[in-house]
Design an enzyme around this catalytic site. Sequence first.
Site: not given
Ligand code: AMP
Length: 332
Positions: A109, A195, A198
């Site tokens: 980061k 994956k 957003k």
């Molecule tokens: P984030 O807002 O990207 O930090 O994601 C919040 C939670 O959602 C984390 O525990 C991630 O592992 C899970 N997550 C985010 N994107 C995915 C995805 N495409 N598939 C599975 N889990 C996800």
Amino acid sequence: MDTVLSCIQPTGYMHLGNYFGAVQNWVRLQEQYRCFFGVVDYHAMTMPYDVQKLRNNTWELIINLLASGVRKENLFVQSMVPEHAELAWILNCYASYGQLGRMTQFKDKSTNRDNSNDDFISVGLFTYPVLQAADILVYRAKYVPIGKDQEQHLELVRDIALRFNNLVGKEYFHLPEALYTETPKIRSTADPARKMSKSAGEKHYIDLFADESTLRRQIKSAVTDTGEKNDGAMSEGVENLFLLIKASGNNVGYDELMKEYIAGQLKYSDLKQITADSLWNIMLPLKDKKAELNADKKTIKDEIKHSSAEIRKTAHETLREVKDLVGLLNAR
Ligand code: AMP
């Protein structure tokens, strides 16, 4: 009951990846463990951010979590439990500067920023793993559900807890353990090589609370074959649709379509239709629940303030004991 701690940063939306990959697991964990689920707004301050958005996103995420089945008594807002920040300060003094500098997420980061002309790196970005340690240790949590990418951080938490225990001459903190639960990794339907997320742009995620026509349109346009020859293995796009059907709990639909796939008779239009139907089955009740919650936001806010205050009692007790152990004074 063993305790579990898990946290989520307040982004104001929830996509199918977040739901199937994280939140659905929370809902299940509640059956088995004493759960503390934090919406960690302090963590959202380490990078440049918009003040009003932070506030709105925090409430929006809370509504989304409640609509998804997270129980309000398990949910708290991190900044409503100031003991997190207070313990983080104390633990800062038990954490090694060198070890923090080696955290890969800090390295990523602090080097891969959108605006590379801006060389501002906050101290918060450097020290947030210590705040994570406080998030866990303030509840003396036994388990933390994590993915592989978080292993280094949990190792740090254990190191800090161990160092603390050694210095105070007492096994005060339980060394938290990883809880590996199988959660699906959902891919972007527009580009199954990446994956669902957003940050990649609008077509790369499906909002958990999307309306039916948007959902159906996105699934209809899902990429199935990428064109390149492969060795007969299932393409990532098709695999992703199967995964979504399974994650939605439509095992019968999954088995039937899989039989057709194996027999070489699967029509992608059928696969997409069943995927959209299965998802909508899950999404509609959540959407209704969200509308219900949104109709009385004031009550929700009061309830979350109350649950945060209740959860704070546990954190406060830890702080009292920690202060005693490290030579700080308690007011009462
Ligand atoms: P984030 O807002 O990207 O930090 O994601 C919040 C939670 O959602 C984390 O525990 C991630 O592992 C899970 N997550 C985010 N994107 C995915 C995805 N495409 N598939 C599975 N889990 C996800």
